[in-house]
Design a protein around this motif. Structure first.
Motif, PDB file in Angstrom:
ATOM      1  N   THR A   1      -5.017   4.696   2.322  1.00 31.08           N
ATOM      2  CA  THR A   1      -4.106   3.733   1.705  1.00 31.08           C
ATOM      3  C   THR A   1      -4.612   3.329   0.330  1.00 31.08           C
ATOM      4  OG1 THR A   1      -5.234   1.918   2.838  1.00 31.08           O
ATOM      5  CG2 THR A   1      -3.270   2.830   3.899  1.00 31.08           C
ATOM      6  N   PHE A   2      -3.659   3.061  -0.544  1.00 32.09           N
ATOM      7  CA  PHE A   2      -3.963   2.765  -1.943  1.00 32.09           C
ATOM      8  C   PHE A   2      -3.129   1.559  -2.348  1.00 32.09           C
ATOM      9  CE2 PHE A   2      -2.482   3.558  -6.377  1.00 32.09           C
ATOM     10  CZ  PHE A   2      -3.684   3.384  -7.028  1.00 32.09           C
ATOM     11  N   GLN A   3      -3.781   0.458  -2.742  1.00 32.09           N
ATOM     12  CA  GLN A   3      -3.069  -0.753  -3.144  1.00 32.09           C
ATOM     13  C   GLN A   3      -2.754  -0.671  -4.628  1.00 32.09           C
ATOM     14  OE1 GLN A   3      -4.526  -4.273  -1.352  1.00 32.09           O
ATOM     15  NE2 GLN A   3      -3.330  -5.668  -2.600  1.00 32.09           N
ATOM     16  N   THR A   4      -1.496  -0.417  -4.923  1.00 28.25           N
ATOM     17  CA  THR A   4      -1.100  -0.131  -6.301  1.00 28.25           C
ATOM     18  C   THR A   4      -1.240  -1.333  -7.227  1.00 28.25           C
ATOM     19  OG1 THR A   4       1.187  -0.576  -5.612  1.00 28.25           O
ATOM     20  CG2 THR A   4       0.489   1.717  -5.664  1.00 28.25           C
TER      21      THR A   4
ATOM     22  N   TRP B   1       0.822  -1.199   0.000  1.00 25.81           N
ATOM     23  CA  TRP B   1       0.000   0.000   0.000  1.00 25.81           C
ATOM     24  C   TRP B   1       0.861   1.256   0.000  1.00 25.81           C
ATOM     25  CZ3 TRP B   1      -0.752  -4.267   3.007  1.00 25.81           C
ATOM     26  CH2 TRP B   1      -1.946  -4.965   2.833  1.00 25.81           C
TER      27      TRP B   1
ATOM     28  N   ILE C   1     -12.993  -0.561  -6.021  1.00 25.72           N
ATOM     29  CA  ILE C   1     -12.914   0.506  -7.022  1.00 25.72           C
ATOM     30  C   ILE C   1     -12.466  -0.039  -8.380  1.00 25.72           C
ATOM     31  CG2 ILE C   1     -11.589   2.555  -7.692  1.00 25.72           C
ATOM     32  CD1 ILE C   1     -11.658   3.386  -4.734  1.00 25.72           C
ATOM     33  N   PHE C   2     -11.355  -0.759  -8.399  1.00 25.31           N
ATOM     34  CA  PHE C   2     -10.808  -1.205  -9.689  1.00 25.31           C
ATOM     35  C   PHE C   2     -11.549  -2.409 -10.250  1.00 25.31           C
ATOM     36  CE2 PHE C   2      -7.198   1.287  -8.023  1.00 25.31           C
ATOM     37  CZ  PHE C   2      -7.100   2.188  -9.063  1.00 25.31           C
TER      38      PHE C   2
ATOM     39  N   ASP D   1      -3.708  -3.321  -7.518  1.00 28.73           N
ATOM     40  CA  ASP D   1      -5.053  -3.339  -8.104  1.00 28.73           C
ATOM     41  C   ASP D   1      -5.117  -2.470  -9.354  1.00 28.73           C
ATOM     42  OD1 ASP D   1      -6.272  -5.081  -6.271  1.00 28.73           O
ATOM     43  OD2 ASP D   1      -6.603  -3.472  -4.840  1.00 28.73           O
ATOM     44  N   PHE D   2      -4.464  -1.312  -9.283  1.00 28.59           N
ATOM     45  CA  PHE D   2      -4.396  -0.430 -10.453  1.00 28.59           C
ATOM     46  C   PHE D   2      -3.537  -1.050 -11.551  1.00 28.59           C
ATOM     47  CE2 PHE D   2      -1.994   3.027 -12.623  1.00 28.59           C
ATOM     48  CZ  PHE D   2      -3.049   3.560 -13.348  1.00 28.59           C
TER      49      PHE D   2
ATOM     50  N   GLY E   1     -11.273  -1.312  -0.262  1.00 31.89           N
ATOM     51  CA  GLY E   1     -11.326   0.004  -0.885  1.00 31.89           C
ATOM     52  C   GLY E   1     -10.927  -0.044  -2.339  1.00 31.89           C
ATOM     53  N   THR E   2      -9.606  -0.115  -2.592  1.00 30.00           N
ATOM     54  CA  THR E   2      -9.130  -0.110  -3.976  1.00 30.00           C
ATOM     55  C   THR E   2      -9.579  -1.360  -4.730  1.00 30.00           C
ATOM     56  OG1 THR E   2      -7.025  -1.024  -3.161  1.00 30.00           O
ATOM     57  CG2 THR E   2      -7.120   1.338  -3.555  1.00 30.00           C
ATOM     58  N   SER E   3      -9.765  -2.477  -4.023  1.00 29.39           N
ATOM     59  CA  SER E   3     -10.239  -3.697  -4.682  1.00 29.39           C
ATOM     60  C   SER E   3     -11.612  -3.471  -5.299  1.00 29.39           C
ATOM     61  CB  SER E   3     -10.293  -4.854  -3.683  1.00 29.39           C
ATOM     62  OG  SER E   3     -10.875  -5.999  -4.269  1.00 29.39           O
TER      63      SER E   3
END
Length: 387
Positions: free
Chosen positions: A116-119, A107, A357-358, A121-122, A353-355
């Motif tokens: 936090t942002f799990q890169t 993250w 979203i993406f 996933d992007f 969160g990021t999961s």
């Protein structure tokens, strides 16, 4: 035929929309039921906090999905190049400066707002779009090693290699998805098998270097999970044991929503093991329904793309869907103890969160392609009617 508000606002394959909404309902109910231990630990037992937080994230995800499906699918072909250029530095930055949890830097924490942002996933969606773009552009010379295979394989090895140290399961899922895309995109089988061999050799080299330098990172964790899975008498097989108890006590119809007992004992029952909680509360019927929904999603995509002439649209839709469904199958296999613990969330169901979203963006891309297919069918029908 007079169009309804569904025809006007929800375009594309309606079955896919229906699958998304049903999975979202399961998600909301299961997360609310299973987040009790988290609420008592951090929010003084306020389970509604996590309910409304997850509801807001689901609604935000569906909003992104809706926006993504309105864009023409060709936009994602152009965007993929910039997305990949952004993804690689983000993955490097995550390895170097990412938030470390359980010896894994997955993250990035956004300064100021502390989100936090799990890169990875992007990076997953960026790579899938890019591979689909390159394969579609190279169809006239797809058998060439230099002009078709190399432009695909180098980004795949780079991105998967950067994800690997912190998240082996995500790297493996993404690598398998890219191999599947190459197969669909008509890359020669001998090239695909050579890539598999190269991937195995690269993974082995990583293990040797990590062990030799003493920077093992997640290697001990991976080995421990495999040992626990392969040895059923292992005393430290706590996660699998609790998951099996949840499934066994669920029976055919389950204990009904909110009555799970194992949510108090299972680690991460709201994410990694949410499928076990679903079976405990909704029984075998609920578990089979979840599997059916994911398979239905994949079937609908294959069905509407079967006669599609759009190379990029076909590849990106199949790639996004395969990644999502493959990840779901791994999560469910872990819950029923058919696979070692991986930490993969259940797409569109697990709290995250990021999961969310993406995953929502990926489904939106699939719907964008299906909207175009539907549009061309209607235009073709109109031309036949006026002929």
């Amino acid at each position: 035929m007079q169009s309804t508000w569904l025809d006007k606002y929800f375009r594309g394959d309606r079955t896919i929309w229906l699958v998304v909404f049903i999975l979202s309902i399961f998600s909301l109910l299961a997360v609310y039921s299973s987040a009790g231990s988290l609420a008592y630990r951090y929010k003084d037992g306020n389970t509604e906090y996590y309910l409304f937080k997850h509801l807001a994230m689901l609604l935000f995800g569906i909003g992104l999905m809706y926006a993504a499906h309105l864009l023409k699918y060709t936009v994602y072909s152009r965007v993929s190049q910039f997305a990949l250029i952004i993804a690689v530095p983000l993955l490097i930055l995550t390895l170097a400066l990412g938030t470390n949890l359980n010896e894994a830097s997955r993250w990035l924490t956004i300064p100021g707002i502390n989100i936090t942002f799990q890169t990875s996933d992007f990076a997953k969606i960026a790579l899938i779009m890019y591979v689909a773009r390159v394969l579609s552009k190279k169809q006239d010379e797809i058998t060439s090693f230099r002009t078709a295979f190399l432009p695909v394989v180098l980004p795949v090895l780079l991105v998967c290699g950067l994800i690997l140290p912190a998240n082996f399961s995500t790297a493996a899922v993404l690598f398998a998805s890219c191999l599947f895309l190459m197969f669909i995109g008509r890359i020669r089988l001998k090239f695909i098998f050579s890539l598999i061999g190269l991937g195995i050799a690269g993974f082995g080299l990583y293990l040797l270097i990590a062990i030799a330098t003493g920077n093992k990172g997640r290697i001990d964790t991976w080995m421990a999970r495999i040992e626990r899975f392969s040895d059923e008498e292992h005393k430290d097989n706590y996660q699998a044991d609790q998951s099996k108890i949840a499934i066994a006590t669920g029976g055919i119809v389950g204990k009904f929503p909110g009555n799970s007992v194992q949510r108090n004992f299972l680690p991460h029952p709201y994410s990694d093991f949410i499928y076990a909680i679903i079976i405990e509360e909704y029984g075998l019927i609920g578990g089979v329904l979840i599997v059916f929904l994911y398979l239905l999603l994949f079937y609908r995509v294959v069905r509407f793309l079967h006669h599609s002439p759009m190379a990029f649209g076909t590849l990106v839709a199949v790639g996004c869907t395969f990644t999502l469904v493959f990840q779901a199958m791994i999560n469910m296999a872990v819950a029923v103890n058919l696979f070692p613990v991986t930490g993969q969330p259940l797409p569109l169901v697990s709290m995250g969160g990021t999961s969310i979203i993406f995953t929502s963006v990926a489904v939106g891309i699939v719907l964008s392609v299906s909207r175009q297919v539907e549009k061309e069918k209607l235009e073709g029908g109109d031309e036949l009617a006026t002929a």
